[in-house]
Every structure is written in C-alpha cells, then in structure tokens.
Design a protein around this motif. Structure first.
Motif, PDB file in Angstrom:
ATOM      1  N   GLN A  38      55.427  39.724  18.230  1.00 58.69           N
ATOM      2  CA  GLN A  38      54.389  39.631  17.209  1.00 58.69           C
ATOM      3  C   GLN A  38      54.685  40.629  16.106  1.00 58.69           C
ATOM      4  O   GLN A  38      54.720  41.838  16.353  1.00 58.69           O
ATOM      5  N   ALA A  39      54.900  40.117  14.912  1.00 56.20           N
ATOM      6  CA  ALA A  39      55.108  40.956  13.742  1.00 56.20           C
ATOM      7  C   ALA A  39      53.765  41.199  13.063  1.00 56.20           C
ATOM      8  O   ALA A  39      52.831  40.406  13.243  1.00 56.20           O
ATOM      9  N   PRO A  40      53.647  42.274  12.297  1.00 56.97           N
ATOM     10  CA  PRO A  40      52.368  42.563  11.622  1.00 56.97           C
ATOM     11  C   PRO A  40      51.916  41.392  10.759  1.00 56.97           C
ATOM     12  O   PRO A  40      52.691  40.845   9.976  1.00 56.97           O
ATOM     13  N   GLY A  41      50.660  41.010  10.937  1.00 56.63           N
ATOM     14  CA  GLY A  41      50.105  39.925  10.140  1.00 56.63           C
ATOM     15  C   GLY A  41      50.490  38.539  10.589  1.00 56.63           C
ATOM     16  O   GLY A  41      50.113  37.554   9.953  1.00 56.63           O
ATOM     17  N   LYS A  42      51.232  38.435  11.664  1.00 58.39           N
ATOM     18  CA  LYS A  42      51.674  37.136  12.157  1.00 58.39           C
ATOM     19  C   LYS A  42      51.169  36.883  13.565  1.00 58.39           C
ATOM     20  O   LYS A  42      50.794  37.813  14.285  1.00 58.39           O
ATOM     21  N   GLU A  43      51.174  35.606  13.952  1.00 56.63           N
ATOM     22  CA  GLU A  43      50.754  35.262  15.299  1.00 56.63           C
ATOM     23  C   GLU A  43      51.863  35.583  16.304  1.00 56.63           C
ATOM     24  O   GLU A  43      53.045  35.621  15.962  1.00 56.63           O
ATOM     25  N   ARG A  44      51.447  35.768  17.542  1.00 59.76           N
ATOM     26  CA  ARG A  44      52.423  35.995  18.606  1.00 59.76           C
ATOM     27  C   ARG A  44      53.197  34.709  18.838  1.00 59.76           C
ATOM     28  O   ARG A  44      52.607  33.627  18.919  1.00 59.76           O
ATOM     29  N   GLU A  45      54.518  34.828  18.971  1.00 55.61           N
ATOM     30  CA  GLU A  45      55.346  33.652  19.154  1.00 55.61           C
ATOM     31  C   GLU A  45      56.284  33.825  20.335  1.00 55.61           C
ATOM     32  O   GLU A  45      56.708  34.944  20.647  1.00 55.61           O
ATOM     33  N   GLY A  46      56.624  32.711  20.967  1.00 54.41           N
ATOM     34  CA  GLY A  46      57.550  32.742  22.075  1.00 54.41           C
ATOM     35  C   GLY A  46      58.970  32.919  21.593  1.00 54.41           C
ATOM     36  O   GLY A  46      59.368  32.314  20.600  1.00 54.41           O
ATOM     37  N   VAL A  47      59.733  33.736  22.303  1.00 55.67           N
ATOM     38  CA  VAL A  47      61.128  34.002  21.956  1.00 55.67           C
ATOM     39  C   VAL A  47      62.054  33.331  22.958  1.00 55.67           C
ATOM     40  O   VAL A  47      62.973  32.617  22.573  1.00 55.67           O
ATOM     41  N   ALA A  48      61.807  33.576  24.244  1.00 54.18           N
ATOM     42  CA  ALA A  48      62.655  33.009  25.290  1.00 54.18           C
ATOM     43  C   ALA A  48      61.893  33.019  26.605  1.00 54.18           C
ATOM     44  O   ALA A  48      61.087  33.917  26.844  1.00 54.18           O
ATOM     45  N   TYR A  58      64.800  28.740  24.542  1.00 57.13           N
ATOM     46  CA  TYR A  58      64.852  29.695  23.435  1.00 57.13           C
ATOM     47  C   TYR A  58      64.196  29.119  22.188  1.00 57.13           C
ATOM     48  O   TYR A  58      64.273  27.928  21.911  1.00 57.13           O
ATOM     49  N   ALA A  59      63.600  30.004  21.416  1.00 52.65           N
ATOM     50  CA  ALA A  59      63.133  29.610  20.094  1.00 52.65           C
ATOM     51  C   ALA A  59      64.356  29.357  19.211  1.00 52.65           C
ATOM     52  O   ALA A  59      65.395  30.012  19.385  1.00 52.65           O
ATOM     53  N   GLU A  60      64.235  28.416  18.279  1.00 54.09           N
ATOM     54  CA  GLU A  60      65.360  28.080  17.417  1.00 54.09           C
ATOM     55  C   GLU A  60      65.887  29.299  16.661  1.00 54.09           C
ATOM     56  O   GLU A  60      67.086  29.422  16.431  1.00 54.09           O
ATOM     57  N   SER A  61      64.989  30.188  16.287  1.00 52.53           N
ATOM     58  CA  SER A  61      65.364  31.334  15.462  1.00 52.53           C
ATOM     59  C   SER A  61      66.257  32.344  16.187  1.00 52.53           C
ATOM     60  O   SER A  61      66.889  33.185  15.541  1.00 52.53           O
ATOM     61  N   VAL A  62      66.318  32.262  17.524  1.00 49.36           N
ATOM     62  CA  VAL A  62      67.100  33.253  18.279  1.00 49.36           C
ATOM     63  C   VAL A  62      68.245  32.627  19.072  1.00 49.36           C
ATOM     64  O   VAL A  62      69.027  33.357  19.701  1.00 49.36           O
ATOM     65  N   LEU A 103      61.318  19.575  37.922  1.00 45.62           N
ATOM     66  CA  LEU A 103      62.703  19.824  38.291  1.00 45.62           C
ATOM     67  C   LEU A 103      63.583  19.722  37.061  1.00 45.62           C
ATOM     68  O   LEU A 103      63.587  18.705  36.359  1.00 45.62           O
ATOM     69  N   GLY A 104      64.327  20.786  36.779  1.00 48.68           N
ATOM     70  CA  GLY A 104      65.178  20.797  35.602  1.00 48.68           C
ATOM     71  C   GLY A 104      64.465  21.176  34.330  1.00 48.68           C
ATOM     72  O   GLY A 104      65.100  21.322  33.275  1.00 48.68           O
ATOM     73  N   GLY A 105      63.168  21.343  34.401  1.00 44.68           N
ATOM     74  CA  GLY A 105      62.399  21.677  33.212  1.00 44.68           C
ATOM     75  C   GLY A 105      62.342  23.171  32.978  1.00 44.68           C
ATOM     76  O   GLY A 105      62.779  23.967  33.805  1.00 44.68           O
ATOM     77  N   GLY A 106      61.782  23.553  31.843  1.00 41.34           N
ATOM     78  CA  GLY A 106      61.688  24.948  31.489  1.00 41.34           C
ATOM     79  C   GLY A 106      60.245  25.413  31.399  1.00 41.34           C
ATOM     80  O   GLY A 106      59.310  24.621  31.547  1.00 41.34           O
ATOM     81  N   CYS A 107      60.090  26.693  31.184  1.00 42.54           N
ATOM     82  CA  CYS A 107      58.764  27.273  30.995  1.00 42.54           C
ATOM     83  C   CYS A 107      58.418  27.215  29.507  1.00 42.54           C
ATOM     84  O   CYS A 107      59.302  27.310  28.660  1.00 42.54           O
ATOM     85  N   PRO A 108      57.145  27.080  29.193  1.00 39.42           N
ATOM     86  CA  PRO A 108      56.772  26.902  27.786  1.00 39.42           C
ATOM     87  C   PRO A 108      56.973  28.162  26.951  1.00 39.42           C
ATOM     88  O   PRO A 108      56.827  29.282  27.439  1.00 39.42           O
ATOM     89  N   LEU A 109      57.307  27.943  25.688  1.00 40.08           N
ATOM     90  CA  LEU A 109      57.394  29.047  24.733  1.00 40.08           C
ATOM     91  C   LEU A 109      56.030  29.375  24.135  1.00 40.08           C
ATOM     92  O   LEU A 109      55.877  30.355  23.427  1.00 40.08           O
ATOM     93  N   GLY A 110      55.073  28.518  24.401  1.00 39.95           N
ATOM     94  CA  GLY A 110      53.745  28.778  23.901  1.00 39.95           C
ATOM     95  C   GLY A 110      52.797  27.667  24.249  1.00 39.95           C
ATOM     96  O   GLY A 110      53.209  26.656  24.795  1.00 39.95           O
TER      97      GLY A 110
END
Length: 128
Positions: A38-48, A58-62, A103-110
């Motif tokens: 979470q950056a100042p003034g921004k919402e919390r976002e999932g990274v990985a 992973y988030a596209e940005s990382v 099975l084979g799925g991932g955990c949510p980024l948000g």
C-alpha cells in the motif's frame, strides 16, 4: 490465532534488490499466503501469492522481477524483489488465510478482505 511478522524492508536505489521475510507463528494452517502493498493515498493491492509451497500468482506490475517462496519447515514466507523501481515504494504486508483452492489453481491477489491474518508491514522505499 496466527501471528505474522514481516522483516527485510529498507531503502534502496532503483535497480536494486531486497528480500522480505514473513515469519508465521500460532495455531492453524493457512494454505494461502501472500504479499500486499500500500502506497500513500492508494488502496492496498496484491503483489504475489502462493498456495502452500507450490502455485504462485503475481501482479502484472511485478512479473519477472519479484519471486514469492515459502519454507514450510521454517513457517516463513519470502518475497525476493529485484530490479526495483520507484513505483514499488510502499508498505509491504504479509497475509494469510485458509481457503479452498482448486487443484492447480492459485490464491487470490485480492481483494485484501479475502485474507484473514495480516502482519504489521515493512516499509520499502526505492529512490531514483
């Protein structure tokens, strides 16, 4: 109750690297763990995120720069961050939850509300 404690944050120049750690303790097994920021003034976002010690998301940005991993023996989650950019500057949080994963799925980024347990955060600052 589960406790999560992050460490490893700091200040680096653009292009540098940091490795974040998240030590988990307490009762209960949480198969989904992840890093949010979470950056100042921004919402919390999932990274990985990671399912147990397998499927990662992973988030596209990382993508291609960050790597999430987990050492189940040490109950520790890691985030290796390479090629850091000023826009990566944020408070980084570790999160965990126990949930059904296909099975084979991932955990949510948000959204962040999907995760039950949170650490206090560790600050990452990337300068130009």
């Amino acid at each position: 109750q589960v406790q999560l404690v992050e460490s490893g944050g700091g200040s680096v120049q653009a292009g540098g690297s940091l490795r974040l750690s998240c030590a988990a303790s307490g009762y209960g097994y949480n198969n989904c763990m992840g890093w949010f920021r979470q950056a100042p003034g921004k919402e919390r976002e999932g990274v990985a995120t990671i399912v147990s010690d397998r499927t990662t998301t992973y988030a596209e940005s990382v993508k291609g720069r960050f790597t999430i991993s987990k050492d189940n023996g040490k109950n520790t989650l890691y985030l290796q961050m390479n090629s850091l950019k000023p826009e990566d500057t944020a408070m980084y949080y570790c999160a965990a939850v126990r949930r059904t994963v296909l099975l084979g799925g991932g955990c949510p980024l948000g959204p962040p509300a999907e995760y039950r347990y949170w650490g206090q955060g560790t600050q990452v600052t990337v300068s130009t």
